[in-house]
Write a protein that holds these residues in place. Sequence first.
Motif, mmCIF file in Angstrom:
data_model
loop_
_atom_site.group_PDB
_atom_site.id
_atom_site.type_symbol
_atom_site.label_atom_id
_atom_site.label_comp_id
_atom_site.label_asym_id
_atom_site.label_seq_id
_atom_site.Cartn_x
_atom_site.Cartn_y
_atom_site.Cartn_z
ATOM 1 N N SER A 155 0.836 -1.211 0.000
ATOM 2 C CA SER A 155 0.000 0.000 0.000
ATOM 3 C C SER A 155 0.863 1.251 0.000
ATOM 4 C CB SER A 155 -0.934 0.013 1.218
ATOM 5 O OG SER A 155 -1.868 -1.036 1.141
ATOM 6 N N TYR A 206 -3.062 -1.215 -9.712
ATOM 7 C CA TYR A 206 -3.891 -2.413 -9.567
ATOM 8 C C TYR A 206 -3.039 -3.669 -9.707
ATOM 9 C CZ TYR A 206 -7.771 -5.676 -10.107
ATOM 10 O OH TYR A 206 -8.648 -6.714 -9.935
ATOM 11 N N SER A 209 -1.368 -4.268 -6.439
ATOM 12 C CA SER A 209 -2.287 -4.836 -5.450
ATOM 13 C C SER A 209 -2.508 -6.326 -5.700
ATOM 14 C CB SER A 209 -3.620 -4.086 -5.462
ATOM 15 O OG SER A 209 -4.309 -4.284 -6.681
#
Length: 220
Positions: A155, A206, A209
């Motif tokens: 993150s 993305y 992640s």
Amino acid sequence: MDFLAPFTEVYTLDNFKFLLEGFGVTLKVAAISIFLSFVIGGLIGTLRYARIPVVSPLLAVMVEMIRNLPLLLIIFFAYFALPEIGIEMEITTAAIAALTVFESAMLAEIIRSGLNSIEKGQIEAGRASGLTYIQTLRYIILPQALKRMIPPIVSQFISLLKDTSLAVVIALPDLLHNGQIIYAQKSSYVVPVCIIMALMYFIVNYALSLVARRLELKQT
């Protein structure tokens, strides 16, 4: 048709190439900053966890000071203030230095917290089995803590990638900078340019992640 006109005007091969050049700079700055901040932040976080007299308290003060400063101020300081004391850096180097300093402090706290989340009895068990403190940390504490640290670390890396856009204030030729040059030609270009920049940021973030999720699954 009038609504689509700016899109057809902006979405040309030359403009895409120009945006990709800027995005290349964004990824380069982010990648170098991620590597350096992970190494430095990992070292600082581990030293803080070890509670070494004098060293750990000084590092704690430094981390808290940096974490509570705006990243924009650190970027300004690296590029405009340091030359006043004889430390001059070109734009890309200044951006990397500022991001590394800021993200190292953030990662140091994440790593320290991750290490602290492991029960103290694990250290005692490792020492009782004949391992040194360093060996206990390396073979017992770190592998367990890493599982808990992966989500916040990734993150933070995603935040770092987005934070590179702040370096536009020192004219870093990144994605946002090049996008501004394009939509400055005509106000109607703002929306189509922002859409394509948002897609570029989204795709990479993305993907990061997804990598984090895979790592979490492998660790379980």
